[in-house]
Design an enzyme around this catalytic site. Structure first.
Site, short mmCIF file in Angstrom:
data_model
loop_
_atom_site.label_atom_id
_atom_site.label_comp_id
_atom_site.label_asym_id
_atom_site.label_seq_id
_atom_site.Cartn_x
_atom_site.Cartn_y
_atom_site.Cartn_z
N PRO A 204 0.81 -1.23 0.00
CA PRO A 204 0.00 0.00 0.00
C PRO A 204 0.84 1.28 0.00
O PRO A 204 0.34 2.34 -0.32
CB PRO A 204 -0.83 -0.11 1.28
N GLU B 40 1.21 -8.54 8.36
CA GLU B 40 1.53 -7.11 8.46
C GLU B 40 2.47 -6.67 7.35
O GLU B 40 2.92 -5.52 7.33
CB GLU B 40 2.17 -6.80 9.82
N ARG C 250 -3.71 -6.77 -21.09
CA ARG C 250 -4.45 -6.03 -22.13
C ARG C 250 -3.51 -5.26 -23.05
O ARG C 250 -3.90 -4.88 -24.15
CB ARG C 250 -5.45 -5.07 -21.50
N ASP D 129 -9.99 2.36 -24.91
CA ASP D 129 -10.28 2.23 -23.48
C ASP D 129 -10.08 3.54 -22.73
O ASP D 129 -9.26 4.37 -23.13
CB ASP D 129 -9.31 1.22 -22.84
N1 SAH Z 1 0.50 -3.13 7.73
C1 SAH Z 1 0.63 -2.83 6.36
C2 SAH Z 1 -0.52 -3.43 5.54
C3 SAH Z 1 -0.40 -4.91 5.45
S1 SAH Z 1 -1.65 -5.57 4.45
C4 SAH Z 1 0.60 -1.31 6.16
O1 SAH Z 1 0.11 -0.62 7.02
O2 SAH Z 1 1.05 -0.83 5.12
C5 SAH Z 1 -0.87 -7.05 3.89
C6 SAH Z 1 -0.32 -7.01 2.50
O3 SAH Z 1 -1.37 -6.81 1.58
C7 SAH Z 1 0.66 -5.92 2.20
O4 SAH Z 1 1.95 -6.24 2.63
C8 SAH Z 1 0.57 -5.82 0.69
O5 SAH Z 1 1.34 -6.81 0.09
C9 SAH Z 1 -0.87 -6.16 0.42
N2 SAH Z 1 -1.68 -4.94 0.19
C10 SAH Z 1 -2.59 -4.42 1.00
N3 SAH Z 1 -3.15 -3.31 0.47
C11 SAH Z 1 -2.56 -3.12 -0.72
C12 SAH Z 1 -2.68 -2.15 -1.74
N4 SAH Z 1 -3.52 -1.13 -1.63
N5 SAH Z 1 -1.92 -2.27 -2.84
C13 SAH Z 1 -1.04 -3.29 -2.97
N6 SAH Z 1 -0.86 -4.24 -2.02
C14 SAH Z 1 -1.61 -4.17 -0.92
#
Ligand code: SAH
Length: 254
Positions: A88, A115, A153, A168
């Site tokens: 994220p 996590e 795509r 698109d």
């Molecule tokens: N504690 C972390 C979130 C962990 S969620 C934080 O606060 O950033 C677990 C996993 O889900 C992450 O390591 C990532 O690989 C994936 N993930 C969650 N949300 C995501 C997003 N918006 N984009 C890409 N990967 C995501």
């Protein structure tokens, strides 16, 4: 193109990679996706790949040894030039990144859970971090599938009709135009006449104008780099929205 995925849930990839466009692309050899089970590189026979975080706090963190071993095991079939961590906090995925990734010969997509993964994996092993949006999912598998689908795509031959890609949303720089199919009239809802009259130039102009209208309403930020033709259409839309009838407008011009 070849894509390697590293995950503890290979099952999550089965249906999406076997159906529809992706399934056909893989069957036809246009795309080669291999899913590596991180548990095959676990620390013990219980399949351990995670541990409590140093410094305390909730949840578990994926350890580096299985991740390093899993990714390094791909070396004989993947250049490892782009090892992408789904995260994220990564660069937010957009069409520009998708096109750039689609031009690579191969990619690795790393899908953490819990996590997240030990920071040393992202610092020492991954070349990119990609997020699919400002919200948190419970793992990187769905984001990786989003990346694979979007990339596929862009690979010529996967979407049967290339025109469908080039028209698109985002590919054209703006949002896509409205689409209609039969029936021409449903209840009191009618398909715009221009789409039924067979004048291809008029249809193309209508589609571009309606795409611009929707983009102007919903994503004006995308209109920054418009062509002169688009600016002319936008001026018409502007005038229409100010209540000037487009018929009068056209008459004035001729
Ligand atoms: N504690 C972390 C979130 C962990 S969620 C934080 O606060 O950033 C677990 C996993 O889900 C992450 O390591 C990532 O690989 C994936 N993930 C969650 N949300 C995501 C997003 N918006 N984009 C890409 N990967 C995501």
């Amino acid at each position: 193109m070849r894509i390697d995925v590293v995950t503890i849930f290979p099952e999550m990839f089965e249906a999406p990679l076997s159906l529809s466009l992706l399934g056909r692309a893989i069957d036809n050899g246009l795309l080669d996706v291999d899913v590596t089970n991180l548990r095959d590189f676990a620390l013990d026979r219980h399949g351990t790949v995670d541990d409590a975080p140093f410094g305390g706090g909730p949840g578990m963190v994926m350890r580096c040894e299985p991740m390093f071993a899993a990714i390094e095991s791909l070396r004989d079939r993947n250049s490892l030039e782009r090892v992408i961590l789904m995260s994220p906090r990564g660069r937010r995925l957009d069409q520009e990144i998708v096109s750039e990734l689609a031009a690579q010969p191969d990619l690795v997509l790393v899908c953490p859970r819990y996590e997240g993964v030990d920071e040393r994996v992202s610092r020492a092993l991954c070349t990119d971090e990609i997020s699919i949006g400002d919200y948190v999912l419970s793992g990187g598998e769905l984001p990786a599938l989003v990346v694979i689908d979007a990339i596929s795509r862009m690979i010529p031959g996967i979407v049967g009709d290339w025109e469908s890609v080039t028209t698109d949303s985002f590919y054209t720089g703006i949002l896509g135009p409205p689409q209609y199919t039969r029936p021409a009239v449903f209840r009191d809802l009618e398909v715009p006449a221009v789409l039924r009259e067979g004048n291809h130039a008029a249809i193309a102009r209508w589609r571009r104008k309606e795409a611009l209208r929707i983009t102007r309403e919903r994503r004006p930020d995308l209109l920054e780099f418009c062509s002169d033709d688009d600016r002319a259409l936008l001026a018409e839309i502007e005038a229409e929205s100010r209540g000037v009838a487009s018929g009068i407008n056209k008459e004035n011009k001729t």
